[in-house]
Motif scaffolding. Structure first.
Motif, PDB file in Angstrom:
ATOM      1  N   HIS A 319      60.058  35.144  67.476  1.00 37.17           N
ATOM      2  CA  HIS A 319      59.421  34.597  68.672  1.00 37.17           C
ATOM      3  C   HIS A 319      59.298  35.647  69.771  1.00 37.17           C
ATOM      4  O   HIS A 319      58.509  35.481  70.711  1.00 37.17           O
ATOM      5  N   ARG A 320      60.072  36.713  69.679  1.00 37.93           N
ATOM      6  CA  ARG A 320      60.038  37.763  70.692  1.00 37.93           C
ATOM      7  C   ARG A 320      58.921  38.785  70.451  1.00 37.93           C
ATOM      8  O   ARG A 320      58.636  39.617  71.311  1.00 37.93           O
ATOM      9  N   ILE A 321      58.301  38.735  69.271  1.00 43.66           N
ATOM     10  CA  ILE A 321      57.229  39.682  68.953  1.00 43.66           C
ATOM     11  C   ILE A 321      56.043  39.454  69.879  1.00 43.66           C
ATOM     12  O   ILE A 321      55.647  38.312  70.146  1.00 43.66           O
ATOM     13  N   ASP A 322      55.466  40.530  70.358  1.00 45.99           N
ATOM     14  CA  ASP A 322      54.333  40.455  71.275  1.00 45.99           C
ATOM     15  C   ASP A 322      53.068  40.111  70.490  1.00 45.99           C
ATOM     16  O   ASP A 322      52.317  40.983  70.049  1.00 45.99           O
ATOM     17  N   THR A 323      52.827  38.809  70.320  1.00 47.82           N
ATOM     18  CA  THR A 323      51.676  38.350  69.545  1.00 47.82           C
ATOM     19  C   THR A 323      50.365  38.757  70.194  1.00 47.82           C
ATOM     20  O   THR A 323      49.380  39.045  69.497  1.00 47.82           O
ATOM     21  N   ALA A 324      50.331  38.777  71.522  1.00 49.95           N
ATOM     22  CA  ALA A 324      49.109  39.170  72.222  1.00 49.95           C
ATOM     23  C   ALA A 324      48.687  40.590  71.853  1.00 49.95           C
ATOM     24  O   ALA A 324      47.492  40.875  71.699  1.00 49.95           O
ATOM     25  N   THR A 325      49.667  41.482  71.701  1.00 48.65           N
ATOM     26  CA  THR A 325      49.358  42.859  71.312  1.00 48.65           C
ATOM     27  C   THR A 325      48.774  42.899  69.903  1.00 48.65           C
ATOM     28  O   THR A 325      47.806  43.627  69.644  1.00 48.65           O
ATOM     29  N   ILE A 326      49.330  42.112  68.993  1.00 50.30           N
ATOM     30  CA  ILE A 326      48.808  42.051  67.619  1.00 50.30           C
ATOM     31  C   ILE A 326      47.365  41.551  67.629  1.00 50.30           C
ATOM     32  O   ILE A 326      46.491  42.102  66.939  1.00 50.30           O
ATOM     33  N   LEU A 327      47.087  40.516  68.427  1.00 49.56           N
ATOM     34  CA  LEU A 327      45.732  39.980  68.507  1.00 49.56           C
ATOM     35  C   LEU A 327      44.781  40.975  69.159  1.00 49.56           C
ATOM     36  O   LEU A 327      43.591  41.027  68.815  1.00 49.56           O
ATOM     37  N   PHE A 328      45.291  41.775  70.097  1.00 46.26           N
ATOM     38  CA  PHE A 328      44.456  42.816  70.699  1.00 46.26           C
ATOM     39  C   PHE A 328      44.028  43.824  69.638  1.00 46.26           C
ATOM     40  O   PHE A 328      42.851  44.197  69.558  1.00 46.26           O
ATOM     41  N   PHE A 329      44.972  44.270  68.811  1.00 47.31           N
ATOM     42  CA  PHE A 329      44.636  45.208  67.745  1.00 47.31           C
ATOM     43  C   PHE A 329      43.625  44.588  66.783  1.00 47.31           C
ATOM     44  O   PHE A 329      42.669  45.249  66.358  1.00 47.31           O
ATOM     45  N   LEU A 330      43.823  43.312  66.455  1.00 48.10           N
ATOM     46  CA  LEU A 330      42.887  42.630  65.563  1.00 48.10           C
ATOM     47  C   LEU A 330      41.484  42.638  66.156  1.00 48.10           C
ATOM     48  O   LEU A 330      40.505  42.992  65.480  1.00 48.10           O
TER      49      LEU A 330
END
Length: 478
Positions: A319-330
């Motif tokens: 839950h601490r993973i920066d999901t927004a950053t992953i979606l930005f890369f996507l």
């Protein structure tokens, strides 16, 4: 229509760069940009696909006889949805899954206080000596961890040692520079090097051997210049770290040490895994994540006296993973994929080849741009413009010497990794590490520009000079 697609990408790019002013998350902008570009591309594909991808499109039709009877637009739509999007998503997913695995391992180490094993061993009281030690740790730590995590760990340590915020800003600035430089010479040290490594543009050993010295110089020069800005000794601070204390109540020092070294070993083992098995790096990092996941689950299984809410299980750490950053890369990588499919990046590459025709100038400019613009789309655009070439392509090229720069571990890719990573230090907003430190320390953009930007710029060009000198001494040519 290609001009409209280019304009949409540039507008999205600018919105990403102005994220703090617009107060719109860059992930949302990147996803919207990707969606609009792919829509524009597929609706006009009948005008583009047969010209840009004639061979691949012909092979697709030959392998799918049922599609041949459809109108041209429908044929192109099937080709895009069944081939191009799938191929782009496959390439992007390799990078995303690697990042998810690596970020999770780092979070597991962090939440269990593993980094205290390093920071607790700093005992010096001289500020200048401390600056070198902190910068050195940040440099080598960021070669294994991501720059943002390294910067956060080191600035939290400095906050406990240096009470004066102006002096602390100097330390924080050097942490950013050292972390960005340290991440550029390792295949797993920075998002941009991960992208180049996963896509096969560079391999681990040549990348590290070619860029280690330039990156060290790019970090050491600013630190040497900044060390003249501080003096005196540190007043000891005997306050207890509440985070470390809470962790010690749940796990032992031995367990924390095992988690730290197990996590680091899993990250360092990924290049070995790739070279041994020839499987993609994300498989290696996910295998490493599973190992540390099983260890922590077994560890907590025997802690029946500890309440479940105090156990830092991997399921909670996710839950601490920066999901927004992953979606930005996507979003940004899919947007660049659309630019590649539409042929726009090929045209840009042809322009640079004809008008500039110098990899040192091209990469230096990319590095300077990365101080303002996120380096992920810059590197993604570069890999889209210049595909990796093989020996046959080089031998048949009009300028074989220039084309050889774009082979695996070619000079263009190695210098791109350096420039894109180190160039982000020139301005405080040029890297994720810088933005995070700016937020934690409430650092002023103008202060960094006046006091640090020139030092970072000198370090940037010093590293480039060292890289060029290495190439000349090794090959006798540039």
């Amino acid at each position: 229509m290609l001009y409209l697609i280019t304009a949409i990408f540039i507008i999205g790019y600018l919105a990403i760069a102005m994220e703090s002013k617009l107060q719109i998350n860059k992930a949302a902008t990147a996803l919207m940009t990707a969606g609009i570009i792919w829509i524009l591309y597929i609706t006009t594909s009948a005008l583009t696909v047969p010209k840009v991808s004639p061979d691949s499109f012909s092979n697709f039709l030959a392998e799918n006889p049922g599609v041949q009877s459809l109108p041209l637009l429908q044929q192109c739509i099937k080709y895009i949805t069944d081939v191009q999007i799938i191929e782009n998503l496959g390439e992007v997913s390799e990078t995303l899954f690697f990042l998810i695995g690596a970020m999770t391992i780092v979070e597991i180490i962090d939440v269990h206080g593993g980094f205290a094993i390093i920071t607790n061993r700093i005992t010096t009281r001289r500020k200048k000596e401390l600056l070198w030690i902190i910068s050195g740790i940040a440099f080598f730590m960021s070669a294994v961890l991501d720059n943002m995590t390294t910067s956060i760990v080191m600035i939290m340590l400095v906050r406990r040692i240096i009470p004066n915020y102006k002096e602390r800003w100097i330390f924080a600035s050097m942490i950013v520079i050292a972390a960005n430089s340290g991440g550029a010479w390792s295949p797993i040290g920075d998002v941009t090097t991960i992208m180049l490594w996963v896509k096969g543009n560079v391999t681990s050993a040549p990348l590290s051997m070619s860029l280690l010295l330039p990156c060290m110089v790019s970090a050491a020069v600013p630190v040497a210049l900044a060390s003249r800005m501080i003096k005196g000794e540190i007043i000891p601070n005997n306050t207890v770290d509440p985070v470390s204390t809470s962790v010690e109540k749940v796990i032992t020092v031995k367990e924390r040490t095992v988690i730290f070294f197990l996590g680091i070993a899993c990250l360092l083992g990924v290049p070995v895994f790739k070279s041994t098995t020839h499987l993609p790096p994300f498989m290696g990092v996910l295998l490493g994540l599973s190992i540390i996941w099983i260890y922590t689950d077994i560890m907590y299984k025997h802690k029946i006296h500890v309440e479940e809410r105090f156990k830092h299980r991997v399921t909670n750490v996710l839950h601490r993973i920066d999901t927004a950053t992953i979606l930005f890369f996507l979003g940004i990588l899919m947007a660049v994929g659309a630019l590649t499919a539409s042929g726009i990046l090929d045209k840009a590459a042809q322009f640079l080849n004809e008008k500039v025709h110098n990899i040192y100038v091209i990469n230096t400019v990319i590095g300077l741009l990365s101080s303002v613009i996120d380096n992920v789309p810059l590197v993604a655009a570069a890999t889209g413009m210049y595909p990796v070439v093989d020996a046959a392509t080089i031998s048949s090229a009009a300028d074989p010497a220039f084309m050889s720069y774009f082979a695996v571990d070619g000079g263009f890719w190695l210098l791109l990794a350096y420039c894109a990573g180190v160039g982000g230090s020139i301005l405080i907003i040029g890297s994720v590490a810088g933005v995070v430190i700016m937020g934690i320390e409430k650092m002023n953009f103008v202060w960094y520009f006046k006091n640090i930007s020139l030092l970072a710029l000198i370090g940037y060009f010093s590293g480039i000079a060292v890289y060029i000198a290495q190439v000349f001494l090794t090959t006798g040519t540039l």
